[in-house]
Design a protein around this motif. Structure first.
Motif, mmCIF file in Angstrom:
data_model
loop_
_atom_site.group_PDB
_atom_site.id
_atom_site.type_symbol
_atom_site.label_atom_id
_atom_site.label_comp_id
_atom_site.label_asym_id
_atom_site.label_seq_id
_atom_site.Cartn_x
_atom_site.Cartn_y
_atom_site.Cartn_z
ATOM 1 N N VAL A 96 4.030 8.394 -13.596
ATOM 2 C CA VAL A 96 3.930 6.812 -12.618
ATOM 3 C C VAL A 96 3.194 7.455 -11.497
ATOM 4 O O VAL A 96 3.006 7.880 -10.585
ATOM 5 C CB VAL A 96 4.400 5.940 -12.457
ATOM 6 N N LEU A 97 1.837 6.765 -11.083
ATOM 7 C CA LEU A 97 0.784 6.281 -10.687
ATOM 8 C C LEU A 97 0.658 5.456 -9.492
ATOM 9 O O LEU A 97 0.692 4.617 -10.307
ATOM 10 C CB LEU A 97 -0.602 7.117 -11.086
ATOM 11 N N ALA A 98 0.569 5.748 -8.504
ATOM 12 C CA ALA A 98 0.393 4.093 -7.627
ATOM 13 C C ALA A 98 -1.173 4.632 -6.272
ATOM 14 O O ALA A 98 -0.850 6.287 -5.607
ATOM 15 C CB ALA A 98 1.661 4.244 -6.681
ATOM 16 N N GLY A 99 -1.664 3.708 -6.020
ATOM 17 C CA GLY A 99 -3.192 3.865 -5.442
ATOM 18 C C GLY A 99 -3.052 2.736 -4.092
ATOM 19 O O GLY A 99 -2.538 1.448 -4.775
ATOM 20 N N GLY A 100 -3.252 2.845 -2.778
ATOM 21 C CA GLY A 100 -3.636 2.074 -2.103
ATOM 22 C C GLY A 100 -3.462 2.908 -0.977
ATOM 23 O O GLY A 100 -4.367 3.433 -1.030
ATOM 24 N N TYR A 101 -3.737 1.236 -0.437
ATOM 25 C CA TYR A 101 -4.214 2.247 1.794
ATOM 26 C C TYR A 101 -2.970 2.658 2.606
ATOM 27 O O TYR A 101 -1.654 1.698 2.238
ATOM 28 C CB TYR A 101 -5.273 1.854 1.963
ATOM 29 N N CYS A 102 -2.666 3.410 3.177
ATOM 30 C CA CYS A 102 -1.865 4.149 4.088
ATOM 31 C C CYS A 102 -2.642 3.686 5.806
ATOM 32 O O CYS A 102 -3.143 4.738 5.749
ATOM 33 C CB CYS A 102 -0.759 5.038 4.206
ATOM 34 N N ARG A 103 -2.029 3.239 6.615
ATOM 35 C CA ARG A 103 -2.514 2.850 7.985
ATOM 36 C C ARG A 103 -1.485 3.566 9.008
ATOM 37 O O ARG A 103 -0.033 3.063 9.339
ATOM 38 C CB ARG A 103 -2.737 1.798 8.736
ATOM 39 N N THR A 104 -1.598 4.943 9.504
ATOM 40 C CA THR A 104 -0.427 5.050 10.209
ATOM 41 C C THR A 104 -1.318 5.672 11.458
ATOM 42 O O THR A 104 -2.336 5.713 12.079
ATOM 43 C CB THR A 104 0.115 6.642 9.936
ATOM 44 N N ASP A 105 -0.252 6.098 12.984
ATOM 45 C CA ASP A 105 -0.940 6.385 14.166
ATOM 46 C C ASP A 105 -2.191 7.485 13.901
ATOM 47 O O ASP A 105 -2.845 8.117 14.794
ATOM 48 C CB ASP A 105 -0.348 6.413 14.959
ATOM 49 N N ASP A 106 -1.978 8.737 13.171
ATOM 50 C CA ASP A 106 -2.067 9.708 13.196
ATOM 51 C C ASP A 106 -3.441 10.057 12.099
ATOM 52 O O ASP A 106 -4.802 10.117 13.365
ATOM 53 C CB ASP A 106 -1.468 10.777 12.764
ATOM 54 N N THR A 107 -3.244 8.893 11.429
ATOM 55 C CA THR A 107 -4.326 9.181 10.517
ATOM 56 C C THR A 107 -5.188 7.944 10.170
ATOM 57 O O THR A 107 -6.806 8.157 9.955
ATOM 58 C CB THR A 107 -3.720 9.363 9.112
ATOM 59 N N SER A 139 0.109 -1.295 1.171
ATOM 60 C CA SER A 139 0.711 -1.890 0.185
ATOM 61 C C SER A 139 0.077 -1.014 -1.436
ATOM 62 O O SER A 139 -1.235 -0.068 -0.914
ATOM 63 C CB SER A 139 0.829 -2.778 -0.012
ATOM 64 N N VAL A 140 0.313 -1.159 -2.547
ATOM 65 C CA VAL A 140 0.199 -0.667 -3.088
ATOM 66 C C VAL A 140 -0.282 -1.969 -4.146
ATOM 67 O O VAL A 140 -0.234 -2.682 -3.881
ATOM 68 C CB VAL A 140 1.817 -0.213 -4.288
ATOM 69 N N GLN A 141 -1.499 -1.091 -4.260
ATOM 70 C CA GLN A 141 -2.321 -2.484 -5.049
ATOM 71 C C GLN A 141 -3.198 -1.733 -5.627
ATOM 72 O O GLN A 141 -4.025 -2.023 -6.797
ATOM 73 C CB GLN A 141 -3.692 -1.908 -3.527
ATOM 74 N N SER A 142 -2.508 -1.099 -6.634
ATOM 75 C CA SER A 142 -2.806 -0.314 -8.368
ATOM 76 C C SER A 142 -2.172 0.017 -8.998
ATOM 77 O O SER A 142 -1.318 1.621 -8.185
ATOM 78 C CB SER A 142 -4.269 0.146 -8.221
ATOM 79 N N LEU A 143 -1.675 0.426 -10.278
ATOM 80 C CA LEU A 143 0.049 1.136 -11.188
ATOM 81 C C LEU A 143 -0.677 1.954 -11.893
ATOM 82 O O LEU A 143 -1.405 1.401 -12.987
ATOM 83 C CB LEU A 143 1.234 0.295 -11.489
ATOM 84 N N ALA A 144 -0.222 2.910 -12.464
ATOM 85 C CA ALA A 144 -0.830 3.408 -13.708
ATOM 86 C C ALA A 144 0.279 4.174 -14.224
ATOM 87 O O ALA A 144 1.410 5.087 -13.309
ATOM 88 C CB ALA A 144 -2.235 3.672 -13.856
ATOM 89 N N ALA A 145 0.368 4.329 -15.641
ATOM 90 C CA ALA A 145 1.697 4.647 -16.785
ATOM 91 C C ALA A 145 1.045 5.923 -17.796
ATOM 92 O O ALA A 145 -0.109 5.099 -18.032
ATOM 93 C CB ALA A 145 2.352 4.229 -16.813
ATOM 94 N N GLY A 146 0.899 7.047 -17.211
ATOM 95 C CA GLY A 146 1.120 7.846 -18.565
ATOM 96 C C GLY A 146 2.034 9.272 -18.626
ATOM 97 O O GLY A 146 2.733 9.450 -17.770
ATOM 98 N N THR A 147 1.222 10.879 -19.146
ATOM 99 C CA THR A 147 1.328 11.734 -19.253
ATOM 100 C C THR A 147 0.548 12.642 -18.767
ATOM 101 O O THR A 147 -0.540 12.586 -18.196
ATOM 102 C CB THR A 147 1.933 12.093 -20.653
ATOM 103 N N THR A 148 1.065 13.677 -17.796
ATOM 104 C CA THR A 148 -0.174 14.923 -17.444
ATOM 105 C C THR A 148 -0.358 15.565 -18.014
ATOM 106 O O THR A 148 0.364 15.661 -19.143
ATOM 107 C CB THR A 148 0.757 15.317 -15.986
#
Length: 472
Positions: free
Chosen positions: A51-62, A35-44
């Motif tokens: 929009v920046l999103a951070g979180g965790y991802c669990r897949t069979d490969d990784t 799930s998404v666990q953190s959001l941020a917005a700004g300019t590069t």
């Protein structure tokens, strides 16, 4: 008659359109269990609103991956994605995404299952392509040690860090650090006070324009009858120019201190609820930024009807500070169907109904006197969150949730706050979640972009196996 009918139809059509929920501009769905666990917005660094999103991802490969995604706020197009494999038992790690002044990305996190040695606390990614620029690590003394690190960039290229680390078995320490934003070198690091565990409340940092910072630290171990600490910290070596203690009788049952830094008048304004003889008491005080001396202190000077809790404090227009909170009102009713005997006399039973309603009060930052006050929303409703655009002083959007409907799907709504007026007012139409924005509960993560769009992250109502990011 035709004119009247046309007017009535126009009013009905306008009301219907106003009541329609906001339609999403774009939605990003990504595969993987997480799930998404953190959001941020700004300019590069190239000036693109993202929009920046951070979180965790669990897949069979990784397995477990720390995932950071950068999306173009205009169309939701993915600009880059950074993924790093980490050992994350039970998904007990929460990343925190922050965008600095230059447009690069800082990642901090909670680590409940670390190991001995050095553990990553803060890392910096390029805002252009997501490549890792540097990583700062903190030492953990034993196996199973935990670590928490929250980055707060200032306007001078430095990064303040507030954290909690394990210093022994069942022993935890709050700490502050200052990093060089160019390479992540620690300029200094200092212990603050003890913490209950790694999930305890860390110190909160507000960088000042001259490079120093104001720091508010919870009591050691969050125990009762121990003081909160307000300090001005030097950027040079982490020393304290001054400190002030705020003692509250029962810290476990009372909310955190609300505070706001007013650099225009060189003061910090603190708001907290205390208890006196079992009764709730509101305190508002101003402290000089340079000396720490108390300028003014008001207690229980709010006019009726304002018993309740203060949740937020922000600088407002015309040398004012605006407090937001929960007005609590209790009503007693007689139940003539149920009676009880007291001293030989029969009396009808009484029952009490308690309801909340959002409230606000505007105070002068010069002496704490009340300027305006009022209620918002409706009874049995509370402010659950307040959002502001990046680098804004006040709030632009308020999220509401009905207190009597917490078990329903979508028990929340949002309303724009008109900050251009002296008396805060809400837009007549509230935004209700629908379609991709309909989450299981109140959105845990929501932000405003610099241009004023609402971004909500959460799992779709009936699917916990995909990421979801929606921009309204």
């Amino acid at each position: 008659m035709k004119v009247f009918s046309a007017i009535a139809f126009g009013i009905l059509l306008w009301s219907t359109c106003r009541a329609q929920p906001a339609k999403s501009v774009w939605t990003d769905l990504r595969e993987g269990d997480g799930s998404v666990q953190s959001l941020a917005a700004g300019t590069t660094p190239d000036g693109i609103e993202v929009v920046l999103a951070g979180g965790y991802c669990r897949t069979d490969d990784t397995g477990h991956d720390l995932r950071v995604v950068c999306l173009n706020a205009a169309d939701g197009r993915s600009l880059w994605e950074s993924r790093e494999n980490r050992s994350l038992p039970n998904m007990l790690k929460d990343p925190l995404i922050v965008i600095d002044k230059a447009g690069d990305v800082l990642v901090g996190w909670h680590d409940f299952a670390g190991t001995s040695g050095t553990q990553p606390a803060i890392c910096k990614l390029s805002g252009r392509d997501g490549k890792k620029l540097w990583e700062w690590k903190a030492k953990c003394d034993h196996d199973g040690a935990g670590l928490l690190g929250i980055p707060t960039p200032d306007q001078n290229g430095k990064i303040w860090v507030s954290g909690i680390t394990s210093i022994g078995k069942f022993a935890y320490q709050r700490f502050l650090a200052l990093l060089d934003g160019k390479d992540g070198t620690a300029l200094w690091m200092k212990a603050v006070n003890e913490a209950r565990d790694v999930s305890d409340r860390p110190a909160v940092i507000h960088p000042l324009k001259n490079g120093d910072a104001m720091v508010v630290t919870p009591p050691p171990n969050s125990e009762t009858k121990l003081p909160w600490l307000i300090q001005r910290i030097s950027a040079k070596d982490g020393s304290s120019f001054w400190h002030h203690e705020i003692l509250r009788e029962n810290d476990r049952n009372l909310q955190s201190i609300c505070w706001s830094v007013d650099e225009a008048h060189a003061q910090i304004i603190a708001v907290w609820n205390g208890e006196a003889s079992g009764n709730l008491q509101l305190h508002i005080a101003s402290y000089d930024l340079n000396t720490g001396m108390e300028r003014w202190h008001s207690s229980d000077n709010l006019p009726a009807p304002f018993p309740g809790w203060i949740q937020l404090a922000a600088l407002g227009p015309q040398d004012s500070i605006v407090l937001w909170g929960r007005h609590i009102e209790r009503h007693s009713h007689l139940n003539i169907l149920q009676w009880h005997n007291e001293d030989g006399f029969w009396h009808p039973e009484t029952w009490q109904h308690e309801y909340e309603q959002p409230m606000w009060v505007k105070l002068s930052v010069l002496d704490g006197s009340v300027k305006e006050h009022g209620l918002l929303g409706k009874p049995d409703e509370r402010i659950n969150a307040a959002l502001h655009r990046p680098h804004a002083a006040g709030f632009d959007l308020l999220f509401f949730r009905e207190t009597q409907k917490r078990e329903q799907i979508e028990p929340w709504s949002a309303a724009w706050l008109d900050t251009s007026k002296n008396i805060p007012t809400l837009d007549e139409s509230k935004l209700a979640p629908s379609g991709p924005a309909a989450t299981l509960d109140f959105p845990r993560h929501a932000i405003l972009t610099p241009s004023g769009h609402i971004v909500i992250a959460g799992n779709p109502a009936k699917d916990n196996r995909v990421w979801q990011i929606t921009l309204w």
